[in-house]
Design a protein around this motif. Structure first.
Motif, PDB file in Angstrom:
ATOM      1  N   ARG A 131       0.836  -1.211   0.000  1.00 59.00           N
ATOM      2  CA  ARG A 131       0.000   0.000   0.000  1.00 59.00           C
ATOM      3  C   ARG A 131       0.872   1.264   0.000  1.00 59.00           C
ATOM      4  N   ALA A 132       1.983   1.199   0.755  1.00 58.27           N
ATOM      5  CA  ALA A 132       2.883   2.356   0.797  1.00 58.27           C
ATOM      6  C   ALA A 132       3.503   2.607  -0.578  1.00 58.27           C
ATOM      7  N   ALA A 133       3.882   1.532  -1.281  1.00 60.78           N
ATOM      8  CA  ALA A 133       4.464   1.682  -2.618  1.00 60.78           C
ATOM      9  C   ALA A 133       3.451   2.296  -3.577  1.00 60.78           C
ATOM     10  N   ALA A 134       2.190   1.842  -3.503  1.00 59.87           N
ATOM     11  CA  ALA A 134       1.147   2.398  -4.369  1.00 59.87           C
ATOM     12  C   ALA A 134       0.933   3.886  -4.062  1.00 59.87           C
ATOM     13  N   ARG A 135       0.940   4.218  -2.776  1.00 57.51           N
ATOM     14  CA  ARG A 135       0.772   5.624  -2.364  1.00 57.51           C
ATOM     15  C   ARG A 135       1.913   6.494  -2.883  1.00 57.51           C
ATOM     16  N   LEU A 136       3.122   5.925  -2.911  1.00 59.04           N
ATOM     17  CA  LEU A 136       4.298   6.671  -3.353  1.00 59.04           C
ATOM     18  C   LEU A 136       4.492   6.586  -4.865  1.00 59.04           C
ATOM     19  N   ASP A 137       3.612   5.825  -5.534  1.00 61.14           N
ATOM     20  CA  ASP A 137       3.680   5.644  -6.991  1.00 61.14           C
ATOM     21  C   ASP A 137       5.033   5.069  -7.391  1.00 61.14           C
ATOM     22  N   MET A 138       5.400   3.963  -6.722  1.00 58.85           N
ATOM     23  CA  MET A 138       6.631   3.270  -7.044  1.00 58.85           C
ATOM     24  C   MET A 138       6.427   1.775  -6.831  1.00 58.85           C
ATOM     25  N   ALA A 139       7.355   0.966  -7.339  1.00 63.81           N
ATOM     26  CA  ALA A 139       7.268  -0.484  -7.155  1.00 63.81           C
ATOM     27  C   ALA A 139       7.670  -0.849  -5.734  1.00 63.81           C
ATOM     28  N   GLN A 140       7.180  -2.017  -5.270  1.00 63.12           N
ATOM     29  CA  GLN A 140       7.461  -2.424  -3.895  1.00 63.12           C
ATOM     30  C   GLN A 140       8.921  -2.799  -3.650  1.00 63.12           C
ATOM     31  N   PRO A 141       9.599  -3.524  -4.572  1.00 70.48           N
ATOM     32  CA  PRO A 141      10.990  -3.915  -4.282  1.00 70.48           C
ATOM     33  C   PRO A 141      11.925  -2.733  -4.032  1.00 70.48           C
TER      34      PRO A 141
END
Length: 299
Positions: free
Chosen positions: A20-30
Motif C-alpha cells: 500500500r505504501a508503494a502504491a501511495r508513493l507511486d513506485m514499485a514495492q521492491p
C-alpha cells in the motif's frame, strides 16, 4: 540521511504495509523495500517487526516515526514559506518617501499594496531626495518616492502623480480674501522655501516658477522640510508654494488658495535600483502602474 528515505519510511509506518505504501508513493514495492532496508542499515537498528502478517514498528521505529513526521512537516512548512516569500507574498519591503507625499496619493497606494500583499512587512520612513538617493545606492531601502524624481542612471522610475502648485498663506494675511491671486503680484511677499539643503531641490523649483513670472522673491525664509515650512506659514512668517494635494489636510492658521500665472506643477516619482529584481519591488511597481493608469482615467 536522505529526506526521501524519511518520506518512504513515514509512508510505510502509516500504511503498515509495503504494498500500500508503494502504491501511495507511486513506485514499485521492491525498490521501496530496499530503501527501508538501507535506512535500517544506516541507523544500525530494525525499524519494523516483519515477523507478523502485518508489519509493526519497533520501539526504535516508533521514535523515528514521531520525529520524522515533525521533520517533514517543518520541511513542508519551510518550502511553503520560501515559495510565498519568493513570489513577493511575504517578507518585507522598505519604502522611503518625501514628507509631502503623505498628503497625496501615497497613503492610498500603500493601502492598495497592503490589500494585495497583507503578509509583507512594510517599513516606512520619511527622507528627503538626497537621503533617498544615498539609501537606495547603499541598499538601505528598496523603494523611494521622490519629488519630483531622483537623477541616477542606476535607478528605474515610474511617474506616480502630477499635480498643480497652490499657495499656502497665513489665515490672517491680507491675501486671505476673495480676489484672484496673481503670482507676479506676490513679488514683495516673504516666501518660505523647503528644503534648505541639499540643493538643487523643491525650493529651486519654486524659485524657477517665480522667475517664470519675471521676479525673485523679495525675502526668503528657508525650512528643512514641508512640515516646518507649513508651520512657519501658520504663524504668519510668510507664504509658500506647495503641491495641491496638501490642501486635503487642513492645518490651523493656514489657508490654501489657487493662483493665476506660471504653474508648472510638481510630480511624485517612484524609484528602485535597476539591478533589483526582488519580487516585492516588482509587485510594488505593478501596483504603482495600475494606480497611475487609474488616476489618468479619472482626470
Amino acid at each position: 540521511m536522505e529526506f526521501k528515505r524519511l518520506k518512504y519510511f513515514v509512508a510505510v509506518a502509516e500504511e503498515r504495509h509495503f504494498g500500500r505504501a508503494a502504491a501511495r508513493l507511486d513506485m514499485a514495492q521492491p525498490p521501496l523495500s530496499r530503501q527501508i532496508s538501507q535506512l535500517e542499515k544506516d541507523l544500525g537498528v530494525l525499524l519494523f517487526d516483519r515477523s507478523r502478517s502485518q508489519i509493526e514498528l519497533t520501539q526504535a521505529g516508533e521514535a523515528l516515526f514521531e520525529r520524522a513526521r515533525e521533520i517533514l512537516d517543518r520541511l513542508d512548512a519551510a518550502y511553503r514559506e520560501v515559495r510565498v516569500i519568493g513570489t513577493g507574498g511575504a517578507g518585507w519591503l522598505r519604502i522611503a518617501f518625501v514628507g509631502s507625499a503623505t498628503h497625496g496619493p501615497l497613503p492610498n497606494l500603500i493601502k492598495s499594496y497592503r490589500s494585495h500583499y497583507p503578509e509583507v512587512d512594510l517599513s516606512l520612513s520619511a527622507m528627503n531626495n538626497a537621503e533617498q538617493k544615498r539609501a537606495l545606492i547603499q541598499r538601505e531601502i528598496d523603494i523611494a518616492v521622490a519629488r519630483p524624481s531622483l537623477d541616477d542612471e542606476g535607478f528605474r522610475g515610474v511617474l506616480l502623480h502630477h499635480e498643480p502648485l497652490i499657495l499656502a498663506i497665513p489665515d490672517n494675511s491680507p491675501l486671505n480674501n476673495d480676489k484672484p491671486l496673481r503670482l507676479k503680484e506676490l513679488r514683495n511677499e516673504t516666501f518660505v522655501l523647503y528644503p534648505n539643503r541639499p540643493r538643487p531641490s523643491f525650493a529651486d523649483h519654486i524659485l524657477e516658477t517665480c522667475r517664470g513670472e519675471g521676479f525673485e522673491p523679495a525675502d526668503i525664509v528657508p525650512a528643512q522640510d514641508y512640515q516646518t515650512a507649513i508651520s512657519l506659514v501658520s504663524v504668519g512668517v510668510g507664504l509658500s508654494l506647495v503641491p495641491a494635494s496638501v490642501s486635503s489636510t487642513q492645518r490651523a492658521g493656514v489657508r490654501y488658495r489657487t493662483y493665476t500665472g506660471n504653474n508648472p506643477g510638481t510630480s511624485l516619482t517612484v524609484h528602485a535600483r535597476l539591478d533589483s529584481r526582488s519580487p516585492h519591488v516588482m509587485n510594488f511597481f505593478e501596483i504603482v502602474k495600475r494606480y497611475s493608469r487609474k488616476s489618468q482615467l479619472c482626470r
